[in-house]
Design an enzyme around this catalytic site. Structure first.
Site, mmCIF file in Angstrom:
data_model
loop_
_atom_site.group_PDB
_atom_site.id
_atom_site.type_symbol
_atom_site.label_atom_id
_atom_site.label_comp_id
_atom_site.label_asym_id
_atom_site.label_seq_id
_atom_site.Cartn_x
_atom_site.Cartn_y
_atom_site.Cartn_z
ATOM 1 N N ASP A 106 0.848 -1.199 0.000
ATOM 2 C CA ASP A 106 0.000 0.000 0.000
ATOM 3 C C ASP A 106 0.878 1.242 0.000
ATOM 4 O OD1 ASP A 106 -2.280 -1.553 0.201
ATOM 5 O OD2 ASP A 106 -2.628 -1.127 2.320
ATOM 6 N N ARG A 117 -1.378 -0.652 -8.389
ATOM 7 C CA ARG A 117 -2.783 -0.374 -8.080
ATOM 8 C C ARG A 117 -2.923 1.153 -8.156
ATOM 9 N NH1 ARG A 117 -3.831 -1.004 -2.128
ATOM 10 N NH2 ARG A 117 -4.283 -3.206 -2.476
HETATM 11 P P1 FDA Z 1 -14.319 9.365 -4.709
HETATM 12 O O1 FDA Z 1 -13.748 9.711 -3.377
HETATM 13 O O2 FDA Z 1 -14.524 10.445 -5.697
HETATM 14 O O3 FDA Z 1 -15.676 8.589 -4.451
HETATM 15 C C1 FDA Z 1 -16.525 8.151 -5.504
HETATM 16 C C2 FDA Z 1 -17.778 7.562 -4.887
HETATM 17 O O4 FDA Z 1 -17.449 6.383 -4.153
HETATM 18 C C3 FDA Z 1 -18.450 8.442 -3.836
HETATM 19 O O5 FDA Z 1 -19.335 9.346 -4.454
HETATM 20 C C4 FDA Z 1 -19.173 7.431 -2.985
HETATM 21 O O6 FDA Z 1 -20.349 6.974 -3.618
HETATM 22 C C5 FDA Z 1 -18.207 6.276 -2.956
HETATM 23 N N1 FDA Z 1 -17.293 6.345 -1.805
HETATM 24 C C6 FDA Z 1 -15.982 6.649 -1.823
HETATM 25 N N2 FDA Z 1 -15.443 6.580 -0.574
HETATM 26 C C7 FDA Z 1 -16.488 6.259 0.245
HETATM 27 C C8 FDA Z 1 -16.597 6.037 1.665
HETATM 28 N N3 FDA Z 1 -15.533 6.142 2.469
HETATM 29 N N4 FDA Z 1 -17.797 5.710 2.180
HETATM 30 C C9 FDA Z 1 -18.883 5.576 1.369
HETATM 31 N N5 FDA Z 1 -18.850 5.763 0.022
HETATM 32 C C10 FDA Z 1 -17.659 6.100 -0.525
HETATM 33 N N6 FDA Z 1 -5.368 5.188 -0.808
HETATM 34 C C11 FDA Z 1 -4.057 5.418 -0.543
HETATM 35 O O7 FDA Z 1 -3.678 6.565 -0.322
HETATM 36 N N7 FDA Z 1 -3.166 4.369 -0.492
HETATM 37 C C12 FDA Z 1 -3.546 3.089 -0.760
HETATM 38 O O8 FDA Z 1 -2.710 2.184 -0.727
HETATM 39 C C13 FDA Z 1 -4.910 2.854 -1.066
HETATM 40 N N8 FDA Z 1 -5.360 1.590 -1.325
HETATM 41 C C14 FDA Z 1 -6.653 1.416 -1.798
HETATM 42 C C15 FDA Z 1 -7.088 0.144 -2.189
HETATM 43 C C16 FDA Z 1 -8.340 -0.013 -2.750
HETATM 44 C C17 FDA Z 1 -8.767 -1.363 -3.212
HETATM 45 C C18 FDA Z 1 -9.203 1.123 -2.894
HETATM 46 C C19 FDA Z 1 -10.548 0.999 -3.544
HETATM 47 C C20 FDA Z 1 -8.803 2.350 -2.444
HETATM 48 C C21 FDA Z 1 -7.555 2.515 -1.869
HETATM 49 N N9 FDA Z 1 -7.141 3.756 -1.390
HETATM 50 C C22 FDA Z 1 -5.811 3.939 -1.078
HETATM 51 C C23 FDA Z 1 -8.147 4.824 -1.140
HETATM 52 C C24 FDA Z 1 -8.287 5.770 -2.307
HETATM 53 O O9 FDA Z 1 -7.119 6.537 -2.428
HETATM 54 C C25 FDA Z 1 -9.489 6.710 -2.133
HETATM 55 O O10 FDA Z 1 -9.338 7.462 -0.971
HETATM 56 C C26 FDA Z 1 -10.832 5.986 -2.055
HETATM 57 O O11 FDA Z 1 -10.870 4.907 -2.943
HETATM 58 C C27 FDA Z 1 -11.995 6.948 -2.423
HETATM 59 O O12 FDA Z 1 -11.819 7.429 -3.716
HETATM 60 P P2 FDA Z 1 -12.703 6.973 -4.981
HETATM 61 O O13 FDA Z 1 -11.762 6.636 -6.075
HETATM 62 O O14 FDA Z 1 -13.632 5.902 -4.615
HETATM 63 O O15 FDA Z 1 -13.427 8.291 -5.459
#
Ligand code: FDA
Length: 302
Positions: free
Chosen positions: A129, A179
């Protein structure tokens, strides 16, 4: 609000206060599989039954002693053995500060190497990560060093950081699997985009670099616009659906996970477990203020 929550993720006083509220603990179980490996394996099996793969994360970061880093290493090696003995479709995700990065980079490298070597014997992939930007260089350096010996290790890039596009080109050139995510930490604007639209534009640019590389990468997001852009680009470049995977977090957008899996895409969920869930929960709350309002309303109601 996001900045405040991410700041409080590392505040012991606030943590102790919040742990007194049942609603806060209950919300944790929406995002965390439970406190034990048993709980986590149960969730992995449930995901596999729904044709969704898994990656397990033993919660715990910024370990305070090398002994703790070593016991985390042993525990993660135990997870690998359990994954094999249960025959589940699952790999592991690890954080280098849990393996001692803040304390001794050489020992951290040794701990990661032991995990990756054991995983390799069992045919399991290890994802490192990415933590906040103060760790990016050291994380990439350690991953590169381990990768030169064993290719079952990869890492994470965060599209909120200015540097990630050039990191993506360099890592892909070396053959390292990535990732891609937006980034969950509080970053200064000397290193990271302020505006969500810039982070999203970066996501699309880097996603294209990854899909064009011919390597097997992971697109980690719940953002339907990013997912649509990925599907569209993959189709336009004839990248088959089994040459990359979508990843999402446990407890978020299960409907979308199912929809993608039913559409023939590979989907993997990130399943955290363990007793040290506080900073992880705070990062999830920071992503969605509605979760905070839910807690606040329940606390005020008594
Ligand atoms: P965005 O934040 O724009 O959200 C899009 C939509 O997703 C929202 O409108 C909502 O519907 C839903 N959503 C997102 N987060 C939510 C929450 N907490 N609760 C409810 N609904 C939510 N980061 C990092 O810095 N280092 C890492 O190693 C990782 N590893 C990682 C692994 C995996 C498998 C995932 C999916 C994510 C990570 N992340 C991470 C976290 C990533 O950086 C990010 O903060 C989250 O995925 C939220 O961003 P989105 O891309 O979902 O978009």
């Amino acid at each position: 609000m996001r900045a405040l929550l991410l700041y409080l993720a590392h505040n012991e006083g606030f943590k102790n206060l919040m742990l007194k509220f049942g609603v806060f603990r209950r919300l944790a179980w929406r995002f965390v599989a439970g406190e034990t490996l048993e709980d986590a394996v149960r969730v992995v099996k449930e995901a596999n039954r729904q044709a969704v793969r898994a990656t397990l994360d033993l919660l715990g970061e910024n370990t305070l002693s090398l002994d703790d880093a070593q016991s985390a290493t042993r525990e993660i090696i135990g997870i690998l053995d359990r994954i094999r003995s249960e025959h589940v479709d699952c790999n592991v995700s690890v954080k280098l500060t849990q393996l001692g990065l803040d304390l001794d980079a050489k020992q951290c490298l040794g701990n990661l190497s032991s995990i990756v070597a054991h995983a390799r014997q069992l045919g399991i992939f290890v994802r490192v990560d990415m933590e906040d930007s103060s760790y990016t260089d050291r994380t990439l350096e350690i991953v590169r060093r381990v990768y030169t010996e064993m290719d079952n290790v990869g890492t994470v890039l965060q599209t909120c950081l200015y540097r990630s596009e050039s990191d993506a080109r360099a890592l892909v050139h070396q053959g390292i699997r990535i990732r891609l995510c937006k980034g969950a930490y509080l970053e200064p604007d000397t290193v990271a985009f302020r505006k969500k639209s810039d982070t999203d534009a970066g996501f699309v640019r880097i996603m294209k670099i990854l899909l064009d590389s011919g390597l097997y990468h992971a697109i980690a997001t719940h953002d339907e616009t990013m997912i649509a852009a990925t599907k569209e680009y993959a189709a336009s470049r004839n990248v088959p659906r089994d040459r990359f995977e979508f990843q999402m977090l446990y407890g978020i957008r299960r409907d979308l996970q199912q929809q993608l899996a039913r559409g023939g895409y590979i989907v993997r969920i990130y399943i955290p477990y363990g007793s040290r869930w506080y900073p992880y929960l705070m990062r999830r709350l920071a992503e969605r203020p509605a979760n905070v309002l839910f807690i606040a309303r329940n606390i005020l109601r008594g």
